[in-house]
Design an enzyme around this catalytic site. Structure first.
Site, mmCIF file in Angstrom:
data_model
loop_
_atom_site.group_PDB
_atom_site.id
_atom_site.type_symbol
_atom_site.label_atom_id
_atom_site.label_comp_id
_atom_site.label_asym_id
_atom_site.label_seq_id
_atom_site.Cartn_x
_atom_site.Cartn_y
_atom_site.Cartn_z
ATOM 1 C CG ASP A 45 -5.598 -5.585 2.342
ATOM 2 O OD1 ASP A 45 -6.063 -6.699 2.640
ATOM 3 O OD2 ASP A 45 -5.669 -5.112 1.193
ATOM 4 C CB SER A 71 -0.930 -0.071 1.218
ATOM 5 O OG SER A 71 -1.880 0.952 1.171
ATOM 6 C CG HIS A 82 -4.277 -0.829 -0.764
ATOM 7 N ND1 HIS A 82 -4.044 -0.747 0.583
ATOM 8 C CD2 HIS A 82 -4.769 -2.065 -0.986
ATOM 9 C CE1 HIS A 82 -4.409 -1.885 1.155
ATOM 10 N NE2 HIS A 82 -4.848 -2.702 0.222
#
EC number: 3.1.1.61
Lengths: 269, 194
Positions: free
Chosen positions: B137, B17, B44
Site C-alpha cells: 500500500d 503501516s 493501517h
C-alpha cells in the site's frame, strides 16, 4: 481515474435517460467508484462507456450496483449495538409496538443484527423492521438472510463485543460456505426499494438507522435526507447514524438531543 | 528539489503501516503548528481501534488534532487522522469525506486511496510521505502524487522497522527524497518556516 468532466457527463446522462440523480453525491467517492467499474469492465474510451450506459438498461443496472457501496457487516461497531441493547431498546420496549426503519440497508446484515437484539430483549414479536435500499439486487440478498460463512467468525466476535451472551451459531445454519439465518428472525422484516434522493416519508418510526449512507451525499442532500428522517420520526424517537456522521450541519439542534457520546439523536420536539 | 513546490505546499499527507508509529513519534512531537499547511495521517490500524491513535497523537504533538468526521473542513495548522474502518477522501471544497467501500491492499483506510484522492485535489501543493510498513500500500498513491506534480518522500528503509513498504515504493517510483525520521523532521521544520 476518469476526468471530472466525464463524471459530470455521466451524471447528466443517467439523469436524462433514467431519472436517477447522482448530482448531489460526494464527488471524491463517486469518481472512484465510477473509475473502478470503468476499468473493471475493460473500457478504453469514456464515450464507449457512456454510450453503453445510455443504450443498455441492463448495463446501467450493473453500473448502479457496482458504484453504490454495499459493504456492510453484522454488529459493525459493537459499542454502538451495546448502547442499543442496554439503553435504547429498554426505552422502546415500553411502547406497545416498535417501528424501525433501516434506511440504506444494503444486504441486510444490520437488519438481522437488530432482529437478534430485539429477540434477545423479548421485543421482536411486537416490532416491525422496514428495510429499504435503492439497489434491488442487494434487497434480494437481504431477504434471503444468507451471508458468506467466512465472515461469520468476525460477526460472532462483534456479537460478543456488543454484549451478546448466546451461542451465536444458534442463529444460523451453515452450509456450502454460507450461513442461512433463522427464518423467525426475518418474520418481522419488510423489504422494499426506496430512494433517499427522491422518495418521501412513508411511515412514522420509533427508531431510524441510517449508518454510513449519508457519507456518500453532499451537504445539501444530507440536509434533505435528515429532514426526511425528521418527518418520519415520532417525537421521542431515535435517529442512529454511522460513527463518523453527524446531523449538526443538517437540522436545528434544538429539536434533537444527542444520546451521550453516541451517534444517536433523540427527537425531543 | 524545487523550492516552489515546498512554498506552495497546502497539505502534507503521511502514510504508514507496521512500524510507522515509532517514526511518527520521532517527528510529530517536535513540529510547531504549521502556518501554511495541514497534516493528514493515514496509517493501517485495527478496526476496533476507535480512538487510541488519536488520543496518543493529540497527547504527543504540539499541533492540534482535529477529529475527522464526514465533511470535516481541512484547514491549515491542524493534524487529521484517517479513522479506522473508513477510506479517507478529499473533496474540491476542501472538506474530507469518508467511504466504507471494499478494502484496498487488504486495508481500510488504504494509503493508496487517500494519496490518489489528495493528488487529484491538491496536485503540486501536496507532499506525500511514506513510512515503514510490510505491504505494498502507498506505492500507487505516491505515483499518483508525483504524476500530479506533488512531491514524494520515502522513509529510508534502513531506518524503518519494516522496510518492505518504503523499499517497494523506491523500486516502483522515483522519490524526490529518501529520508530517516530525523531528516523528515528537519525537512518539515524547514518548510514550516518557508
Amino acid at each position: 481515474m476518469i476526468e471530472d468532466i466525464e463524471l459530470e457527463a455521466l451524471i447528466n446522462d443517467v439523469y436524462e435517460y433514467y431519472g436517477f440523480d447522482f448530482g448531489s453525491y460526494s464527488r471524491a467517492s463517486l469518481k472512484r467508484r465510477v473509475s473502478r467499474v470503468y476499468v473493471l469492465d475493460g473500457f478504453k474510451h469514456f464515450h464507449e462507456f457512456l454510450s453503453k450506459v445510455r443504450t443498455d438498461p441492463e448495463y446501467y443496472k450493473r453500473m448502479i450496483d457496482e458504484i453504490t457501496v454495499n459493504v456492510t457487516e453484522m454488529f459493525r461497531d459493537p459499542s454502538f449495538y451495546q448502547v442499543l441493547r442496554k439503553e435504547i431498546l429498554p426505552l422502546l420496549g415500553t411502547k406497545p409496538f416498535i417501528r424501525i426503519w433501516h434506511a440504506g440497508c444494503s444486504t441486510g446484515e444490520e437488519v438481522y443484527s437488530m432482529a437478534i437484539l430485539l429477540k434477545e430483549a423479548g421485543l421482536l414479536h411486537k416490532s416491525i423492521l422496514y428495510a429499504t435500499d435503492i439497489n434491488a439486487a442487494v434487497l434480494e440478498t437481504a431477504k434471503s438472510g444468507i451471508f458468506p460463512l467466512r465472515m461469520i467468525k468476525d460477526y460472532a466476535d462483534n456479537y460478543r463485543d456488543s454484549g451478546g451472551e448466546e451461542d451465536f451459531s444458534n442463529y444460523y445454519i451453515a452450509n456450502y460456505g454460507f450461513a442461512k439465518f433463522n427464518e423467525d428472525l426475518a418474520e418481522k422484516m419488510v423489504f422494499s426499494q426506496h430512494n433517499l434522493v427522491s422518495d418521501t416519508s412513508f411511515n412514522e418510526f420509533d427508531l431510524i438507522l441510517c449508518r454510513n449512507v449519508l457519507i456518500y451525499f453532499d451537504n445539501n442532500l444530507q440536509k434533505r435526507v435528515v429532514n426526511l428522517f425528521d418527518d418520519s420520526l415520532a417525537v421521542l424517537g431515535f435517529l442512529a447514524l454511522g460513527t463518523k456522521e453527524t446531523i449538526k450541519y443538517s437540522i436545528s439542534q434544538s429539536k434533537y438531543k444527542q444520546f451521550e457520546k453516541e451517534k444517536i439523536w433523540r427527537k425531543i420536539k | 528539489m524545487e523550492k516552489n513546490k515546498i512554498i506552495d505546499c497546502k497539505v502534507v499527507i503521511i502514510g504508514g503501516s507496521a512500524g510507522s508509529l515509532q517514526a511518527l513519534l520521532q517527528i510529530l512531537p517536535f513540529i510547531e503548528p504549521p502556518t501554511s499547511f495541514a497534516m493528514v495521517i493515514v496509517v493501517h490500524r485495527k478496526n476496533s481501534d476507535e480512538q487510541t491513535l488519536e488520543d496518543l497523537i493529540a497527547l504527543k504533538a504540539k499541533i492540534k488534532l482535529r477529529e475527522v468526521e464526514d465533511k470535516t473542513p481541512l484547514e491549515k495548522g491542524y493534524i487529521y487522522i484517517a479513522p479506522s474502518n473508513y477510506h479517507l477522501l478529499f473533496e474540491k471544497n476542501e472538506t474530507l469525506s469518508l467511504d466504507t467501500s471494499e478494502k484496498v491492499n487488504y486495508s481500510r483506510p488504504s494509503i493508496d486511496v487517500s494519496f490518489e484522492s489528495a493528488a487529484e485535489i491538491y496536485g503540486s501543493a501536496l507532499i506525500g510521505i511514506l513510512l515503514s510498513g510490510s505491504n505494498t500500500d502507498g506505492t500507487a498513491g505516491l505515483k499518483a502524487i508525483q504524476k500530479a506534480s506533488g512531491m514524494i518522500i520515502v522513509q529510508n528503509p534502513l531506518s524503518a522497522d519494516m522496510p518492505f513498504m518504503p523499499k517497494n515504493a523506491m523500486l516502483n517510483t522515483n522519490p524526490d527524497l529518501v529520508l530517516t525520521p530525523q531528516e523528515i523532521l528537519e525537512f518539515l521544520k524547514e518548510i514550516n518556516k518557508a
